[in-house]
Design an enzyme around this catalytic site. Structure first.
Site, PDB file in Angstrom:
ATOM      1  N   SER A 129      94.778  16.804 -24.042  1.00  0.00           N
ATOM      2  CA  SER A 129      95.769  15.737 -24.041  1.00  0.00           C
ATOM      3  C   SER A 129      95.402  14.640 -25.021  1.00  0.00           C
ATOM      4  CB  SER A 129      95.840  15.088 -22.660  1.00  0.00           C
ATOM      5  OG  SER A 129      96.530  15.906 -21.786  1.00  0.00           O
ATOM      6  N   ASP A 155     104.809   9.278 -23.500  1.00  0.00           N
ATOM      7  CA  ASP A 155     103.369   9.399 -23.227  1.00  0.00           C
ATOM      8  C   ASP A 155     102.594   9.192 -24.536  1.00  0.00           C
ATOM      9  OD1 ASP A 155     100.965   9.913 -22.029  1.00  0.00           O
ATOM     10  OD2 ASP A 155     101.309  12.072 -21.760  1.00  0.00           O
ATOM     11  N   HIS A 187      98.734   8.652 -20.877  1.00  0.00           N
ATOM     12  CA  HIS A 187      98.091   9.048 -19.613  1.00  0.00           C
ATOM     13  C   HIS A 187      96.583   9.197 -19.777  1.00  0.00           C
ATOM     14  CE1 HIS A 187      98.296  13.447 -20.726  1.00  0.00           C
ATOM     15  NE2 HIS A 187      97.218  13.474 -19.972  1.00  0.00           N
TER      16      HIS A 187
HETATM   17  C1  4AZ Z   1      96.546  18.786 -19.307  1.00  0.00           C
HETATM   18  O1  4AZ Z   1      96.223  18.895 -18.138  1.00  0.00           O
HETATM   19  C2  4AZ Z   1      97.418  19.810 -19.922  1.00  0.00           C
HETATM   20  N1  4AZ Z   1      99.401  24.039 -21.549  1.00  0.00           N
HETATM   21  C3  4AZ Z   1      97.849  19.671 -21.229  1.00  0.00           C
HETATM   22  C4  4AZ Z   1      98.653  20.629 -21.796  1.00  0.00           C
HETATM   23  C5  4AZ Z   1      99.035  21.727 -21.049  1.00  0.00           C
HETATM   24  C6  4AZ Z   1      98.615  21.885 -19.752  1.00  0.00           C
HETATM   25  C7  4AZ Z   1      97.804  20.917 -19.188  1.00  0.00           C
HETATM   26  C8  4AZ Z   1      99.924  22.766 -21.688  1.00  0.00           C
HETATM   27  O2  4AZ Z   1      96.156  17.836 -19.983  1.00  0.00           O
END
Ligand code: 4AZ
Length: 230
Positions: A176, A80, A26
């Site tokens: 991420s 992902d 993503h």
């Molecule tokens: C994000 O938006 C995201 N707390 C990644 C991990 C988490 C929340 C949001 C987990 O990329």
């Protein structure tokens, strides 16, 4: 650190060989299309995307190619995971730029599971603040069972290629694509890549669980895509 012109510091990633990065699929889906228009900075600790420094540390690259997992689902974020191949090998600054170990089912399968303690790293949002971190930070994560995780996320399936971890000092937006590593039992100080930061509901909640792409499921695919002989 993964950067885009429109989003600046956008995601994390992790080096698995001297020229191959694993990130979240993503992270390469922007404004409704898959993009290869990112830059990757290896070995950055603090700083932001506009400080581009072509040689030395950080070493910044435009991808030679990218591969999205063929079964990535944009709606459920199943599988992902994506690969970014670099145009040349990174130079090893061996205390700060070094590939992580991939897990091996036989060796690591039994302990990459609920209860294990891992470490997640990234430049994402710091809890209770809207801003991203300027320096790389780390948080402690304890792996949680799929069963409990499914109960926490009743609206979305927790698939076989996902794993969950406690979110109190876990990942947030901007993290991420970055690594969740676990210290290897058998190899002393080495870290094994257990997960890739994928999604979650909120951040930093005491009883929250964050969702990670489970790397064990994808080791063979990663090795194939990165031209790594087993
Ligand atoms: C994000 O938006 C995201 N707390 C990644 C991990 C988490 C929340 C949001 C987990 O990329």
């Amino acid at each position: 650190m993964l950067c885009t012109a429109s989003h600046g510091q956008h995601c994390g990633g992790v080096l698995v060989s001297d020229n191959c990065i694993v990130t979240a699929a993503h992270c390469l889906y922007l404004g409704g299309v898959f993009t290869t228009n990112v830059s990757v900075c290896v070995g950055r600790h603090c700083g932001n995307c506009s400080e581009v420094d072509v040689e030395g540390n950080p070493q910044c690259f435009k991808p030679k190619s990218t591969v999205i997992h063929p079964n990535f689902s944009r709606s459920t974020l199943d599988n992902d995971i994506a690969i970014i191949k670099l145009p040349k090998a990174v130079s090893c600054h061996c205390n700060s730029v070094f590939p992580v170990c991939l897990p091996n089912e036989k060796r690591d399968g039994s302990y990459l599971r609920a209860g294990m303690e891992g470490i997640v790293t990234g430049w994402g949002r710091v809890n209770s603040s809207l801003s991203r971190s300027t320096c790389l930070r780390k948080g402690d994560v304890r792996l949680a069972s799929r069963n409990i995780c499914s109960k926490k996320h009743p609206d979305y399936p927790i698939t076989n290629s996902m794993m969950c971890g406690t979110d109190y000092s876990g990942a947030c937006e901007g993290d991420s694509g970055g690594p969740l590593v676990i210290k290897s039992k058998e190899y002393g100080r080495r870290f094994v890549l257990a997960g890739i930061v994928s999604w979650g509901k909120g951040c930093g909640q005491v009883k929250g669980l964050g969702v990670y792409t489970k790397v064990l499921t994808h080791v063979n695919w990663i090795k194939q895509m990165c031209d790594m002989n087993s």
